[in-house]
Design an enzyme around this catalytic site. Structure first.
Site, PDB file in Angstrom:
ATOM      1  N   LEU A   1      16.959   4.689  18.136  1.00 41.59           N
ATOM      2  CA  LEU A   1      16.174   3.910  17.178  1.00 41.59           C
ATOM      3  C   LEU A   1      17.084   3.376  16.071  1.00 41.59           C
ATOM      4  O   LEU A   1      17.009   2.203  15.697  1.00 41.59           O
ATOM      5  CB  LEU A   1      15.068   4.798  16.594  1.00 41.59           C
TER       6      LEU A   1
ATOM      7  N   ALA B   1      14.347  10.543  13.642  1.00 43.26           N
ATOM      8  CA  ALA B   1      15.766  10.904  13.642  1.00 43.26           C
ATOM      9  C   ALA B   1      16.500  10.365  14.867  1.00 43.26           C
ATOM     10  O   ALA B   1      17.677  10.651  15.060  1.00 43.26           O
ATOM     11  CB  ALA B   1      15.905  12.426  13.585  1.00 43.26           C
ATOM     12  N   ASP B   2      15.816   9.588  15.694  1.00 45.98           N
ATOM     13  CA  ASP B   2      16.403   9.177  16.963  1.00 45.98           C
ATOM     14  C   ASP B   2      17.589   8.228  16.803  1.00 45.98           C
ATOM     15  O   ASP B   2      17.480   7.178  16.155  1.00 45.98           O
ATOM     16  CB  ASP B   2      15.334   8.507  17.816  1.00 45.98           C
ATOM     17  N   VAL B   3      18.691   8.590  17.429  1.00 47.74           N
ATOM     18  CA  VAL B   3      19.909   7.787  17.327  1.00 47.74           C
ATOM     19  C   VAL B   3      19.727   6.409  17.957  1.00 47.74           C
ATOM     20  O   VAL B   3      20.243   5.412  17.455  1.00 47.74           O
ATOM     21  CB  VAL B   3      21.086   8.525  18.010  1.00 47.74           C
TER      22      VAL B   3
END
Length: 298
Positions: free
Chosen positions: A256, A252-254
């Site tokens: 990434l 869910a990393d922004v």
DNA sequence: TCCCAGGACCGTG
DNA sequence: CACGGTCATGGG
């Protein structure tokens, strides 16, 4: 008592696929960082070991990192702890050959691994620091997250001055466990995050949570998810940065998402379903793939 | 001013 | 189990 100069130095041999200067790019990404200082090719840091503040700096030499202790040589026990910390910090125990072999066959990663070859996952060896940093970074921009960490460290950490600069240690869980939500709210943490951090500090103080324990778990992620305030993103972030999991993947990393958007030349950010599809090729090396993608944003 | 930011929790349907 | 409201504030 004077020590011979040779006793103030220690060398840690580095693996073949190691590029200190690439690692420094990551370390130097925030001007607000106060847990270490990067000057040219030198990194300086202080650790609290056996109730003593130990300052060291490191510079690259051929095939090794040279550690120096300008304020005096530490005890044998502490110098070994510094060595272990540095190996942990720069992930020196991981052999990257298989990662690079895989990445060469992946259109997304092939250019990145060529460009940043020798970059290691820069870790956060202290579990408390890793967990707190994950909580602090949730749902706010990174600049503000660094502001919060700076306030937290300078309010509750310990420090010493070397060459007219102040060096800080990350606060101990014991010290933080004594605080109240109000204390942390004053730093502009949200009430919820204040509760999470106090809960983590308490769990680490009373022995129900430790790095050694997590490293022995068969399912580290499940254990981390039991901690209030640690969801899927944070659990995987901590597994990647502190527990040396190569398969940790903060889906869910922004950051990434943004990196993939740039690399794929997309108009929009990819969906999690699309990312899962890309990541199939990375199986076993999700953490390194993520870290190299983050690097591409600097 | 508006939207987004290295999310997680909790209640509802 | 999936969805949406809520937290809560700064950065751009």
């Amino acid at each position: 008592m004077m020590k011979k100069q040779s006793e103030l130095y220690m060398e840690i041999s580095t693996p073949v696929d190691f590029n200190f200067m690439e690692c420094l790019v990551h370390l130097g990404r925030s001007s607000q960082e106060n847990l270490y200082r990067v000057q040219n090719a030198r990194v300086t840091k202080v650790l609290k070991l056996n109730n003593e503040l130990v300052l060291f700096h490191m510079t690259p030499v051929k095939g090794a990192l040279r550690l120096a202790f300008p304020l005096g040589a530490p005890t044998a026990s502490n110098s070994e702890l510094v060595r272990a910390y540095v190996e942990d910090w720069f992930d020196l125990q991981t052999d990257l050959q298989d990662f690079y072999a895989m990445a060469q066959t992946d259109s997304l990663l092939s250019a990145l691994v060529q460009q940043y070859r020798g970059l290691r996952v820069i870790g956060v060896p202290d579990l408390f620091e890793a967990l707190v940093w994950a909580v602090m970074g949730q749902q706010i921009n990174l600049t503000f997250a660094y502001t919060l960490k700076k306030r937290f460290v300078e309010s509750y950490g310990e420090s010493l001055i070397y060459e007219e600069e102040r060096y800080w240690t990350f606060p101990s869980p014991e010290k933080i466990a004594l605080l109240s939500v109000t204390d942390l709210r004053a730093l502009q943490l949200t009430g919820r995050k204040a509760e999470y951090i106090l809960g983590i500090a308490l769990a680490m103080t009373n022995g129900t949570l430790s790095k050694e324990q997590l490293l022995q778990e068969q399912d580290m992620e499940r254990s981390l998810l039991e901690i209030r305030g640690i969801g899927a993103w944070s659990a995987n972030y901590v597994m990647m940065k502190c527990l040396h999991s190569q398969t940790a993947f903060p889906l869910a990393d922004v950051g990434l998402h943004n990196a993939l958007k740039v690399q794929l030349n997309m108009e929009r950010k990819p969906t999690q379903v699309e990312i899962t599809k890309f990541a199939e090729k990375w199986r076993g090396w999700e953490a390194y793939a993520t870290f190299y993608l983050w690097r591409s944003l600097l």
